[in-house]
Scaffold this motif. Structure first.
Motif, mmCIF file in Angstrom:
data_model
loop_
_atom_site.group_PDB
_atom_site.id
_atom_site.type_symbol
_atom_site.label_atom_id
_atom_site.label_comp_id
_atom_site.label_asym_id
_atom_site.label_seq_id
_atom_site.Cartn_x
_atom_site.Cartn_y
_atom_site.Cartn_z
ATOM 1 N N SER A 20 0.773 -1.243 0.000
ATOM 2 C CA SER A 20 0.000 0.000 0.000
ATOM 3 C C SER A 20 0.807 1.297 0.000
ATOM 4 C CB SER A 20 -0.937 0.032 1.209
ATOM 5 O OG SER A 20 -1.902 -0.986 1.110
ATOM 6 N N SER A 21 0.461 2.163 -0.913
ATOM 7 C CA SER A 21 0.902 3.564 -0.903
ATOM 8 C C SER A 21 0.160 4.316 -1.991
ATOM 9 C CB SER A 21 2.404 3.701 -1.124
ATOM 10 O OG SER A 21 2.804 5.048 -0.970
ATOM 11 N N ILE A 22 -0.304 5.501 -1.645
ATOM 12 C CA ILE A 22 -1.009 6.370 -2.591
ATOM 13 C C ILE A 22 -0.415 7.762 -2.500
ATOM 14 C CG2 ILE A 22 -3.233 7.386 -3.237
ATOM 15 C CD1 ILE A 22 -4.560 5.044 -1.676
ATOM 16 N N ALA A 23 -0.099 8.349 -3.636
ATOM 17 C CA ALA A 23 0.341 9.745 -3.679
ATOM 18 C C ALA A 23 -0.839 10.617 -4.100
ATOM 19 C CB ALA A 23 1.493 9.926 -4.661
ATOM 20 N N LEU A 24 -1.084 11.672 -3.335
ATOM 21 C CA LEU A 24 -2.060 12.687 -3.720
ATOM 22 C C LEU A 24 -1.253 13.900 -4.147
ATOM 23 C CD1 LEU A 24 -5.008 13.650 -3.926
ATOM 24 C CD2 LEU A 24 -4.810 14.446 -1.553
ATOM 25 N N GLN A 25 -1.208 14.141 -5.448
ATOM 26 C CA GLN A 25 -0.407 15.243 -5.976
ATOM 27 C C GLN A 25 -1.215 16.544 -5.913
ATOM 28 O OE1 GLN A 25 3.103 14.035 -8.566
ATOM 29 N NE2 GLN A 25 1.350 13.792 -9.887
ATOM 30 N N LEU A 26 -0.651 17.513 -5.212
ATOM 31 C CA LEU A 26 -1.275 18.832 -5.054
ATOM 32 C C LEU A 26 -0.349 19.876 -5.651
ATOM 33 C CD1 LEU A 26 -2.356 18.311 -1.334
ATOM 34 C CD2 LEU A 26 -3.808 18.084 -3.357
ATOM 35 N N LEU A 27 0.093 19.617 -6.866
ATOM 36 C CA LEU A 27 1.115 20.456 -7.476
ATOM 37 C C LEU A 27 0.583 21.840 -7.818
ATOM 38 C CD1 LEU A 27 2.814 17.786 -9.775
ATOM 39 C CD2 LEU A 27 3.421 18.486 -7.441
ATOM 40 N N GLU A 28 -0.614 21.921 -8.373
ATOM 41 C CA GLU A 28 -1.195 23.227 -8.701
ATOM 42 C C GLU A 28 -1.663 23.937 -7.436
ATOM 43 O OE1 GLU A 28 -4.268 22.822 -11.570
ATOM 44 O OE2 GLU A 28 -2.976 21.920 -13.093
ATOM 45 N N GLU A 29 -2.135 23.182 -6.463
ATOM 46 C CA GLU A 29 -2.729 23.769 -5.274
ATOM 47 C C GLU A 29 -1.678 24.281 -4.290
ATOM 48 O OE1 GLU A 29 -5.494 21.162 -7.311
ATOM 49 O OE2 GLU A 29 -3.462 20.805 -6.546
ATOM 50 N N ARG A 30 -0.562 23.532 -4.120
ATOM 51 C CA ARG A 30 0.443 23.939 -3.138
ATOM 52 C C ARG A 30 1.857 23.488 -3.503
ATOM 53 N NH1 ARG A 30 -1.759 22.972 1.911
ATOM 54 N NH2 ARG A 30 0.252 22.816 2.940
ATOM 55 N N GLY A 31 2.044 23.009 -4.735
ATOM 56 C CA GLY A 31 3.369 22.598 -5.183
ATOM 57 C C GLY A 31 3.935 21.452 -4.382
ATOM 58 N N ALA A 32 3.075 20.548 -3.934
ATOM 59 C CA ALA A 32 3.516 19.498 -3.024
ATOM 60 C C ALA A 32 2.806 18.183 -3.315
ATOM 61 C CB ALA A 32 3.257 19.915 -1.575
ATOM 62 N N VAL A 33 3.330 17.122 -2.697
ATOM 63 C CA VAL A 33 2.748 15.784 -2.784
ATOM 64 C C VAL A 33 2.515 15.281 -1.364
ATOM 65 C CG1 VAL A 33 3.124 13.393 -3.525
ATOM 66 C CG2 VAL A 33 3.939 15.293 -4.956
ATOM 67 N N TRP A 34 1.363 14.671 -1.155
ATOM 68 C CA TRP A 34 1.073 13.997 0.113
ATOM 69 C C TRP A 34 1.008 12.494 -0.146
ATOM 70 C CZ3 TRP A 34 -3.539 17.196 2.585
ATOM 71 C CH2 TRP A 34 -3.077 18.493 2.885
ATOM 72 N N LEU A 35 1.642 11.723 0.720
ATOM 73 C CA LEU A 35 1.560 10.265 0.633
ATOM 74 C C LEU A 35 0.609 9.728 1.692
ATOM 75 C CD1 LEU A 35 5.119 8.684 0.152
ATOM 76 C CD2 LEU A 35 3.398 9.197 -1.586
ATOM 77 N N PHE A 36 -0.119 8.692 1.311
ATOM 78 C CA PHE A 36 -0.965 7.976 2.254
ATOM 79 C C PHE A 36 -0.485 6.531 2.292
ATOM 80 C CE2 PHE A 36 -3.186 11.764 1.247
ATOM 81 C CZ PHE A 36 -3.881 12.108 2.396
ATOM 82 N N ASP A 37 0.148 6.191 3.411
ATOM 83 C CA ASP A 37 0.815 4.912 3.642
ATOM 84 C C ASP A 37 2.086 4.807 2.792
ATOM 85 O OD1 ASP A 37 -0.805 3.985 5.678
ATOM 86 O OD2 ASP A 37 -2.232 3.059 4.310
ATOM 87 N N CYS A 38 2.971 3.938 3.263
ATOM 88 C CA CYS A 38 4.291 3.854 2.626
ATOM 89 C C CYS A 38 4.823 2.442 2.830
ATOM 90 C CB CYS A 38 5.224 4.901 3.244
ATOM 91 S SG CYS A 38 6.801 5.097 2.384
ATOM 92 N N GLY A 39 4.221 1.503 2.105
ATOM 93 C CA GLY A 39 4.635 0.112 2.211
ATOM 94 C C GLY A 39 6.020 -0.121 1.632
ATOM 95 N N GLU A 40 6.517 -1.309 1.858
ATOM 96 C CA GLU A 40 7.832 -1.713 1.362
ATOM 97 C C GLU A 40 7.981 -1.387 -0.127
ATOM 98 O OE1 GLU A 40 10.268 -5.956 0.759
ATOM 99 O OE2 GLU A 40 8.395 -5.870 1.893
#
Length: 310
Positions: A20-40
């Motif tokens: 499990s891992s999901i990236a939510l890219q907020l590049l236009e909104e805040r120039g950043a990426v948020w990750l949800f979970d970070c499996g092997e």
């Protein structure tokens, strides 16, 4: 705003699905990426996508099972070598701070950026006026949370055609009117910016759930979400096994989405027992209840559009 699914499998890595891992890219909104979970091997998966590790500013962990956190020490360490200098904040249940501290300490890892670890329980865990993130506990074998990400409404667009029809030429007045200011034109007319702004664009709502059985908090987190990301470890015919292992079926995820009045459902955390052909059936099981369903695949990107009006 878009999703990049880095790992969509359950329990252990498989040839076609990492954990499990999901990236939510907020590049236009805040120039950043948020990750949800970070499996092997999450950082290995990132290399197959447009996601830039140095852009990761926040990581939200749903629970402390290994398939959701074992990639965290490596990613935190590598971020120093990939241009990351800004603060990284990690949010997760109690125990996440010890896990990170021990991992970095025994490996002699030294970071070139500030690391903030926030152990959460429930309620609002982040709010900066642009985005609010709320966590609620779900029903799993250990403490597991789901996250609801709410974007604030955006002001409406400037009605340029209306301005041109009223004889207002492009120039500094456009910016002033877009800011809602009152301006006086050269011909003496006074214009109120509020008369030239369209309807506000409603902020988007995203719900990303950790591992869970069907429960009320899942429906609360998913209420009127534009996108609900829900685990579907088992097929609809294996409800008893799903309950025994504190997981959900495709049909249960679909029922939650329907009851919550979500717009779209994305199924993830798919057991490795299912082949590519089986996955087509998993999608159909969910669509029979909730038509707007897709099954996530590793490295898949999903655009999350803005919606006009309320």
């Amino acid at each position: 705003m878009d999703f990049v699914f880095l790992g969509t499998g359950a329990g252990v890595p498989a040839k076609s699905r990492n954990v499990s891992s999901i990236a939510l890219q907020l590049l236009e909104e805040r120039g950043a990426v948020w990750l949800f979970d970070c499996g092997e091997a999450t950082q290995h998966q990132i290399m197959k996508t447009p996601v830039k590790p140095r852009k990761i500013e926040k990581i939200f962990i749903t629970h402390l099972h290994g398939d959701h956190i074992y990639g965290l020490p490596g990613l935190i360490s590598s971020r120093s070598f990939q241009g990351g200098t800004e603060e990284l904040a990690v949010y997760g249940p109690k125990g996440i701070a010890d896990f990170i501290k021990v991992s970095l300490s025994v490996s002699g890892t030294h970071l070139k950026y500030p690391l903030k670890v926030v152990e959460i329980e429930q309620g609002v865990v982040f709010d900066d006026g642009q985005f609010t993130v709320t966590a609620l506990p779900l029903d799993h074998g250990i403490y597991s949370v789901g996250y609801r990400i709410e974007e604030s409404d955006r002001p409406g667009s400037l009605l340029i055609e209306k301005l041109l029809q009223d004889g207002v030429a492009p120039g500094p007045h456009f910016k002033e009117l877009k800011n809602g200011e009152t301006v006086t034109l050269d011909d003496g007319r006074v214009l109120n910016g509020k008369d030239y702004i369209g309807k506000p664009q409603k902020g988007r709502i995203i719900s990303i759930l950790g591992d869970t059985r069907t429960c009320e908090n899942a429906r609360v987190l998913a209420s009127h979400a534009d996108y609900l990301v829900h685990e579907a470890t088992f097929s609809a015919s294996e409800a008893e096994m799903a309950h025994e292992y504190f997981h959900s079926t495709t049909a249960q995820a679909a029922c939650t989405a329907k009851q919550a009045n979500a717009r779209h459902l994305i199924l993830t955390h798919i057991s490795s027992r299912y082949t590519a052909d089986d996955v087509l059936q998993l999608a159909e099981e969910s669509r029979e209840i909730f038509p707007e369903t897709i099954v996530a695949e590793d490295t898949m990107m999903v655009k999350i559009p803005l919606y006009n009006g309320s």
